[in-house]
Design a protein around this motif. Structure first.
Motif, PDB file in Angstrom:
ATOM      1  N   ASP A  19     -19.695 -36.833  -5.199  1.00  0.00           N
ATOM      2  CA  ASP A  19     -18.413 -36.684  -5.878  1.00  0.00           C
ATOM      3  C   ASP A  19     -18.401 -37.579  -7.120  1.00  0.00           C
ATOM      4  O   ASP A  19     -19.170 -38.544  -7.226  1.00  0.00           O
ATOM      5  N   MET A  20     -17.487 -37.272  -8.038  1.00  0.00           N
ATOM      6  CA  MET A  20     -17.377 -38.086  -9.257  1.00  0.00           C
ATOM      7  C   MET A  20     -16.231 -39.088  -9.136  1.00  0.00           C
ATOM      8  O   MET A  20     -16.443 -40.214  -8.706  1.00  0.00           O
ATOM      9  N   GLU A  88      -4.899 -31.357 -17.021  1.00  0.00           N
ATOM     10  CA  GLU A  88      -6.244 -31.468 -17.588  1.00  0.00           C
ATOM     11  C   GLU A  88      -6.189 -32.036 -19.009  1.00  0.00           C
ATOM     12  O   GLU A  88      -7.034 -32.850 -19.392  1.00  0.00           O
ATOM     13  N   THR A 123     -20.360 -33.428  -8.322  1.00  0.00           N
ATOM     14  CA  THR A 123     -19.305 -32.429  -8.134  1.00  0.00           C
ATOM     15  C   THR A 123     -17.941 -33.039  -8.410  1.00  0.00           C
ATOM     16  O   THR A 123     -17.755 -34.252  -8.347  1.00  0.00           O
ATOM     17  N   THR A 124     -16.968 -32.165  -8.687  1.00  0.00           N
ATOM     18  CA  THR A 124     -15.614 -32.618  -8.992  1.00  0.00           C
ATOM     19  C   THR A 124     -14.607 -31.549  -8.632  1.00  0.00           C
ATOM     20  O   THR A 124     -14.956 -30.370  -8.508  1.00  0.00           O
ATOM     21  N   PHE A 126     -12.046 -31.301 -10.719  1.00  0.00           N
ATOM     22  CA  PHE A 126     -11.495 -31.022 -12.033  1.00  0.00           C
ATOM     23  C   PHE A 126     -12.088 -29.732 -12.602  1.00  0.00           C
ATOM     24  O   PHE A 126     -13.110 -29.233 -12.133  1.00  0.00           O
ATOM     25  N   ARG A 128     -14.073 -27.573 -15.549  1.00  0.00           N
ATOM     26  CA  ARG A 128     -15.326 -27.864 -16.252  1.00  0.00           C
ATOM     27  C   ARG A 128     -15.093 -28.673 -17.521  1.00  0.00           C
ATOM     28  O   ARG A 128     -15.845 -29.608 -17.818  1.00  0.00           O
ATOM     29  N   THR A 130     -12.889 -30.887 -18.202  1.00  0.00           N
ATOM     30  CA  THR A 130     -12.630 -32.286 -17.882  1.00  0.00           C
ATOM     31  C   THR A 130     -13.890 -32.947 -17.344  1.00  0.00           C
ATOM     32  O   THR A 130     -14.198 -34.100 -17.684  1.00  0.00           O
ATOM     33  N   GLN A 131     -14.627 -32.245 -16.507  1.00  0.00           N
ATOM     34  CA  GLN A 131     -15.886 -32.787 -16.000  1.00  0.00           C
ATOM     35  C   GLN A 131     -16.824 -33.112 -17.155  1.00  0.00           C
ATOM     36  O   GLN A 131     -17.440 -34.188 -17.188  1.00  0.00           O
ATOM     37  N   ASP A 132     -16.937 -32.210 -18.111  1.00  0.00           N
ATOM     38  CA  ASP A 132     -17.819 -32.450 -19.257  1.00  0.00           C
ATOM     39  C   ASP A 132     -17.347 -33.630 -20.094  1.00  0.00           C
ATOM     40  O   ASP A 132     -18.162 -34.397 -20.628  1.00  0.00           O
ATOM     41  N   THR A 147     -24.488 -30.298 -12.314  1.00  0.00           N
ATOM     42  CA  THR A 147     -23.088 -30.676 -12.107  1.00  0.00           C
ATOM     43  C   THR A 147     -22.307 -29.421 -11.756  1.00  0.00           C
ATOM     44  O   THR A 147     -22.556 -28.351 -12.316  1.00  0.00           O
ATOM     45  N   CYS A 149     -18.288 -27.744 -10.726  1.00  0.00           N
ATOM     46  CA  CYS A 149     -16.842 -27.803 -10.534  1.00  0.00           C
ATOM     47  C   CYS A 149     -16.448 -26.582  -9.700  1.00  0.00           C
ATOM     48  O   CYS A 149     -17.275 -25.702  -9.457  1.00  0.00           O
TER      49      CYS A 149
END
Length: 238
Positions: A19-20, A88, A123-124, A126, A128, A130-132, A147, A149
């Motif tokens: 997890d992130m 987001e 993984t998250t 959120f 994509r 926001t993950q990026d 990675t 989402c």
């Protein structure tokens, strides 16, 4: 405090799903700040009974896909999409302002796992975008093998096992799910690992939920932080 140890097996863990936020990334409560912005956008006043009830649900469902959370809170799809977009946007602005950092030692831990020829997937819950933004803010692009989402796994986030199973299928790193380790800071992380059949489901004490909640939802081990994972796998002979 050391690791809680409930089970161990002989198979080597060669796929690690991390997890992130709360596990490898310290965001200092940004989820609640971003939720406040989203709630205000939809006319839910901070401090009101409605706001406090919704905030309790947000806290209880940390780790879940955020759009799923807003669907529960606001019911109507249009409202949920508006709330999610506001969330987001706010979270992304906080990230860009430098409000996040890695959990101490997280990058080195990911690099150590990779050096041991273990495939690491981040993984998250959120979106994509926001993950990026988080990966870019930390300089983590390319750090992990992959990675994911919720949208990458068909739209369902935790507590469903979909992201773990997507990591399993896409990487082809292991022959069976028993050779997967799932690591997270929330009850939903633990449930997703259990439902995926992961051989190790480790909770960490750096995020949303404490050890009692993590163990109650299926954690096989609880660590002080993700930094303890390589030592745990060595201790288990995995």
């Amino acid at each position: 405090m050391g690791a809680y140890n409930r089970t161990s097996t002989d198979n080597r863990i060669e796929l690690v799903v991390l997890d992130m936020a709360g596990t490898t990334v310290a965001d200092g409560g940004l989820v609640e700040q971003a939720f406040a912005a989203a709630a205000e956008r939809l006319g839910v006043r901070a401090g009101s009974a409605d706001y406090e009830e919704k905030l309790r649900y947000v806290r209880a469902t940390m780790g879940e896909s955020k759009i799923s959370v807003f669907r529960h809170l606001f019911g109507e799809e249009g409202l949920a999409q508006r709330a999610n977009a506001a969330f987001e946007e706010s979270y992304g602005q906080l990230v860009q302002a430098g409000a996040i950092e890695e959990v101490p030692g997280a990058r080195e831990t990911i690099e150590e796992l990779a050096a041991q020829e273990r495939t690491v997937v981040l993984t998250t819950g959120f979106a994509r975008i926001t993950q990026d933004a988080i990966l870019a803010a930390l300089g983590w692009q390319g750090l992990a093998a992959s990675t994911l989402c919720p949208a990458d796994a068909g739209g369902r986030g935790r507590p469903y096992p979909d992201m773990v199973l997507t990591a399993f299928l896409r990487t082809g790193a292991v022959a069976g799910v028993q050779d997967v380790a799932v690591v997270g800071d929330t009850s939903y992380d633990m449930l997703s690992g259990v439902r995926a059949g992961a051989g190790v489901v480790a909770g960490v004490r750096t995020g949303a939920h404490g050890p009692d909640a993590l163990l109650a939802h299926g954690a096989t081990h609880v660590l002080e932080s993700v930094v303890g994972l390589p030592a745990l796998l060595a201790e288990l002979g995995r």
